[in-house]
Write a protein that holds these residues in place. Structure first.
Motif: not given
Length: 418
Positions: A76-84
């Motif tokens: 989830x954290x990686x998904x949020x970071x990758x989204x930006x």
């Protein structure tokens, strides 16, 4: 003309033998395929992270395991970071391979970044992967009559009709290869259109960005000019001023000790001594006008006290400064008071002046009042224009009230940046 390295010369000569139109198509196809190939991993990261997170959610919902709960924050954290974070990689991809310079988006544009990288991007990634797969299959089919001879002869003997099938495959592969440049170009153009629409900034955001850039550049220019004035003040104080002081001391010593000189020579020494002292006074005034050292050492209150003491008319000074402001703001306030008192002494025919300097929250307010004849007009006086421009250089406000017959009141409000 730059010469090609020896190892690349045969390839260059081979490239030059291709007809110009076909060469342009191949060069464009190479650029498009690089753009598509770079987009597949970038667009594929968010879906993979989503699958990873879904697997952990499935573990959480399943009985008798806690590994899903412990591991779920990671995808989830990686998904949020990758989204930006993937936006910067996409900006590099568009700029390097397509020559499209997408602006750097701010944090408040996070919804658009998330929508492109996590929703729109995977769709483009699927299309790009499909196109690359079709290209690979078409290359295999178009060259089937070549690599088939690498197959064991026994197989070719057992399948005597393979040449007809491979002929059809070769023709189909060549047709697909002929269509690949148009398909790749269309996909790249579509992604450019969507990327510009989603990752671009609006007109209002662009104007706001330009205003901020201009504000920063103007603040940098003000700080640079202030630092340059400080440097010149130090150079004059440590160089020319010290030499003039030494010259005046030597001339004074010569005047006091050489008593037996002719009157003409003594008169020359006295005039030189007087001129040296006047030059020192003028240089002191120039140095104070550039940047007074007391402003850095003791602050605005002490610097204004010195101005009031040197003024040619009585000046009542009242200050309320609980803290220091930014050096550039203090310098502007000092020069505003200095120029205002000079104007009062030269033009106002005033008998007294009053200077009030107070800090009200984040505002440094300077008010200079005199009892002169009034009639000062900012539109006609270059000095007042210069004061107003200096005040505006730090985002300050300048107001002047000077009716004919007086009194004259100058009010300056400066942002009290620390």
């Amino acid at each position: 003309m730059a010469s090609w390295p020896a190892c690349q010369a045969p390839a260059y000569r081979l490239l030059m033998t291709i007809p110009p139109r076909l060469r342009r198509v191949l060069v464009r196809l190479r650029r498009d395929l690089l753009f598509i190939g770079a987009g597949v991993p970038l667009h594929g990261i968010p879906p993979l992270l989503c699958i990873w997170a879904c697997l952990h959610i499935a573990d959480i919902l399943g009985p008798g395991t806690t590994w899903g709960t412990l591991g779920l924050p990671i995808p989830v954290t990686l998904l949020v970071i990758s989204a930006y974070g993937l936006t910067e990689a996409q900006r590099w991809r568009f700029r390097t391979l397509c020559g499209v310079d997408l602006p750097r988006l701010r944090r408040r544009a996070g919804k658009r970044q998330w929508a492109y990288n996590c929703l729109i991007g995977p769709l483009f990634g699927a299309l790009e992967a499909l196109l690359l797969a079709v290209l690979g299959v078409a290359l295999v089919a178009a060259t089937s009559l070549v690599w088939i001879f690498a197959v064991e002869p026994r197989w070719r003997v057992e399948h005597r009709g393979y040449t007809t099938s491979l002929g059809y495959a070769t023709v189909a592969g060549l047709l697909v290869l002929a269509a690949v440049p148009a398909l790749a170009g269309g996909l790249v153009r579509l992604e450019n259109i969507v990327g510009r629409a989603v990752l671009y900034v609006s007109r209002s955001e662009e104007l706001e960005r330009r205003v901020e850039d201009l504000t920063e550049s103007r603040a940098g220019a003000v700080d640079a000019a202030d630092a340059e004035r400080r440097r010149i003040e130090r150079d004059l104080h440590d160089g020319a001023q010290q030499r003039l002081v030494a010259l005046a001391l030597n001339l004074g010593l010569a005047k006091a000790t050489l008593k037996d000189l002719p009157p003409e020579a003594r008169q020359v020494i006295e005039e030189a001594h007087r001129d040296a002292k006047e030059a020192i006074e003028e240089l002191n005034s120039l140095v104070r006008g550039l940047h007074p050292a007391v402003l850095d050492e003791l602050g605005l209150d002490a610097a204004l006290s010195g101005l009031a003491a040197r003024a040619p008319l009585p000046v009542r000074l009242w200050t309320d400064l609980p803290g220091r402001a930014a050096p550039a703001v203090e310098a502007v306030a000092y020069f505003v008071v200095s120029e205002a008192l000079n104007n009062v002494a030269k033009h106002a025919e005033a008998t007294r002046a009053e200077v009030n300097v107070t800090r009200l929250g984040e505002i440094l307010r300077v008010v200079v009042t005199d009892d002169g004849v009034g009639g000062a007009d900012q539109a006609r006086g270059s000095g007042l224009k210069g004061l107003a421009q200096r005040v505006r250089s730090v985002d300050g406000a300048f107001r002047m009230s000077s009716p004919v017959g007086g009194p004259t009141t100058m009010t300056v409000e400066l942002p009290c940046l620390t």
